[in-house]
Design an enzyme around this catalytic site. Structure first.
Site, short mmCIF file in Angstrom:
data_model
loop_
_atom_site.label_atom_id
_atom_site.label_comp_id
_atom_site.label_asym_id
_atom_site.label_seq_id
_atom_site.Cartn_x
_atom_site.Cartn_y
_atom_site.Cartn_z
N ALA A 185 12.15 27.27 10.89
CA ALA A 185 10.78 26.39 10.48
C ALA A 185 10.40 26.66 8.88
O ALA A 185 9.51 25.78 8.46
CB ALA A 185 10.02 26.95 11.32
N ALA B 83 17.65 24.25 12.04
CA ALA B 83 18.27 25.25 11.38
C ALA B 83 19.79 25.25 11.34
O ALA B 83 20.42 24.87 12.20
CB ALA B 83 18.11 26.79 12.10
N LYS C 218 28.45 20.40 9.64
CA LYS C 218 27.64 19.40 10.44
C LYS C 218 28.23 18.44 11.28
O LYS C 218 27.72 18.09 12.29
CB LYS C 218 26.78 18.62 9.19
N PRO D 233 20.15 12.30 7.66
CA PRO D 233 19.77 12.12 6.51
C PRO D 233 20.78 12.27 5.07
O PRO D 233 21.84 13.07 5.24
CB PRO D 233 18.58 13.22 5.89
P1 NAP Z 1 17.17 24.91 4.08
O1 NAP Z 1 15.78 24.88 3.63
O2 NAP Z 1 18.43 25.91 3.80
O3 NAP Z 1 17.11 25.10 5.77
C1 NAP Z 1 18.10 25.63 6.54
C2 NAP Z 1 17.18 26.50 7.74
O4 NAP Z 1 18.34 26.84 8.36
C3 NAP Z 1 16.71 27.88 6.94
O5 NAP Z 1 15.51 27.76 7.63
C4 NAP Z 1 17.70 28.93 7.52
O6 NAP Z 1 16.72 30.05 7.37
C5 NAP Z 1 18.10 28.25 8.73
N1 NAP Z 1 19.30 29.25 9.12
C6 NAP Z 1 20.56 29.20 8.25
N2 NAP Z 1 21.27 30.21 8.91
C7 NAP Z 1 20.71 30.60 9.88
C8 NAP Z 1 21.07 31.48 10.94
N3 NAP Z 1 22.22 32.19 10.93
N4 NAP Z 1 19.96 31.75 11.73
C9 NAP Z 1 18.72 31.14 11.81
N5 NAP Z 1 18.46 30.24 11.03
C10 NAP Z 1 19.26 29.99 9.99
O7 NAP Z 1 17.72 23.50 4.03
P2 NAP Z 1 17.05 22.09 4.29
O8 NAP Z 1 17.58 21.20 3.31
O9 NAP Z 1 15.73 22.27 4.68
O10 NAP Z 1 18.16 21.67 5.54
C11 NAP Z 1 17.53 21.74 7.06
C12 NAP Z 1 18.43 21.02 7.75
O11 NAP Z 1 18.61 19.72 7.14
C13 NAP Z 1 20.06 21.53 7.80
O12 NAP Z 1 20.34 21.62 9.13
C14 NAP Z 1 20.78 20.70 6.96
O13 NAP Z 1 22.04 20.89 7.19
C15 NAP Z 1 20.10 19.41 7.19
N6 NAP Z 1 20.17 18.49 6.03
C16 NAP Z 1 19.80 18.59 4.89
C17 NAP Z 1 19.70 17.69 3.85
C18 NAP Z 1 19.44 17.99 2.62
O14 NAP Z 1 19.83 17.22 1.58
N7 NAP Z 1 18.48 18.92 2.31
C19 NAP Z 1 20.64 16.50 4.15
C20 NAP Z 1 21.21 16.22 5.33
C21 NAP Z 1 20.78 17.21 6.45
P3 NAP Z 1 16.49 31.09 6.11
O15 NAP Z 1 15.52 30.63 5.50
O16 NAP Z 1 16.40 32.30 7.20
O17 NAP Z 1 17.79 31.08 5.68
#
Ligand code: NAP
Length: 348
Positions: free
Chosen positions: A10, A81, A158, A183
């Site tokens: 979150a 996550a 992914k 996305p």
């Molecule tokens: P983000 O801010 O890094 O969010 C990732 C989240 O996953 C963080 O809350 C992180 O927690 C959590 N996480 C990672 N490893 C974990 C673990 N071992 N246990 C529990 N939580 C864990 O990145 P975001 O850009 O918002 O990405 C969110 C989702 O969207 C991801 O699934 C990503 O692959 C997907 N996505 C992102 C993009 C983009 O361009 N940003 C594009 C397509 C898809 P911590 O804060 O504690 O590290």
């Protein structure tokens, strides 16, 4: 209709906007984070309007029973996550295993929960392709079959996590249905003020990390539209299957020109041009000197222009995308506001 929604990860960049949208829509929200007692990493969530309807609980993707107790009384789930880093020391340990094990842990927990009606999985364009083919229009039927632990390993994590999710649904036939949002590169203001891996692209561009303009073209989507897509996907009657989620393409040259013309000429935007056939050749050679994650990204994306059809998400989720240039400029302004990029010098 307001419901109780659980969202994993979150405190993340996209998740925080999704929590904000869920609260604004009147939902009760349980958010899983790794450290709910860490006031610094959760302050932006606790400050949201409606946060009295938000409960933060602890869950780590690598704990197989992490979500069991938390989904017992929820109606809908967003599993967001997943580790998002382009460069890691050990791709299996740092990317693949938490992404896939976390997805299994969440889906198994949901399969045992009495009330869950729908699970929305945050997948990615990384599960659709890792080498866009300029002559092919990507749709929800496309799958990334080329990534591996050594080639674009984040993409691999992914793709494997999304594959595992659809396989679970096919084998276990749970009562709820699964919807995936895919996305492309997500930009926009950060509610926490930290730099997301995707906004880092603009930080790097403006802080001189790119020695020259390269032949890279990115598909962008605004974080607030991605959040809206997740919230709508929870209850939209027509929602089904996967959804490509991207507003439009901009080349590196276009992004640099936009920023230079919009008040960011003082930053260290690249000036030289390497976006030519010879430039691509040189950039591919130079990629060998980069960290492994960056190198494989460059080799598979230089000179390629992604093409895609987003009609499904616009139709089923009634989503209209924000203008890409506007999103990029709001991102740049936010990066300056949070001190990640130098502000324009004051006129004397
Ligand atoms: P983000 O801010 O890094 O969010 C990732 C989240 O996953 C963080 O809350 C992180 O927690 C959590 N996480 C990672 N490893 C974990 C673990 N071992 N246990 C529990 N939580 C864990 O990145 P975001 O850009 O918002 O990405 C969110 C989702 O969207 C991801 O699934 C990503 O692959 C997907 N996505 C992102 C993009 C983009 O361009 N940003 C594009 C397509 C898809 P911590 O804060 O504690 O590290």
């Amino acid at each position: 209709m307001t419901t109780h929604v659980l969202i994993s990860g979150a405190s993340g960049f996209i998740a925080a906007h999704t929590v904000a949208a869920l609260l604004a829509a009147g939902h009760t929200v349980t958010g899983t984070v790794r450290r709910p007692d860490d006031s610094q990493s959760t302050a932006h969530l606790r400050a949201l309007p409606g946060a009295e309807r938000l409960r933060l609980v602890a869950a780590d993707l690598e704990d197989p029973s992490a979500f069991d107790a938390h989904v017992a009384d929820v109606d809908h789930v967003i599993h967001m996550a997943s580790p998002f880093r382009m460069d890691v020391a050990d791709a299996r340990r740092d990317l693949l295993e938490p992404a896939v094990a976390g997805t299994h842990a969440m889906l198994r927990a949901c399969a045992r929960a009495p009330r869950v009606q729908r699970v929305v999985l945050t997948s990615s364009m990384a599960a659709v392709t890792d080498e866009p083919d300029t002559s092919h229009v990507l749709t929800e039927d496309d799958w990334n079959v080329r990534s591996s632990l050594t080639r674009n390993p984040y993409y691999y994590s992914k793709a494997e996590a999304e594959r595992a999710a659809w396989r679970f649904v096919e084998q276990e036939r749970p009562r709820w249905d699964l919807v995936a949002i895919n996305p492309f590169i997500v930009v926009g203001p950060s509610l926490s003020g930290t730099i997301s891996e995707s906004n880092k692209l603009l930080v790097d561009l403006m802080n001189g990390a790119y020695p020259a303009v390269m032949a890279l073209t990115w598909g962008f989507v605004d974080v607030r539209d991605v959040a809206a897509a997740h919230v709508r996907a929870l209850t939209a009657p027509a929602a089904n299957g996967r959804y490509l989620c991207v507003a439009g393409n901009r080349s590196m040259r276009e992004v640099v020109a936009l920023l230079r013309a919009s008040g960011y000429a003082h930053t260290r935007l690249p000036r030289r041009g390497l976006d030519s056939a010879l430039g691509n050749h040189l950039a591919r050679l130079a990629a060998f000197t980069q960290p492994r994650g960056v190198a494989s990204y460059l080799r598979t994306h230089l000179g390629r222009v992604p093409r895609y059809d987003c009609a499904k998400i616009m139709r089923d989720l009634d989503l209209a995308f924000r203008d890409v240039d506007q999103s990029l400029l709001e991102t740049a302004a936010d990066l300056v506001r949070h001190g990640h990029v130098a502000p324009a010098p004051r006129a004397a």
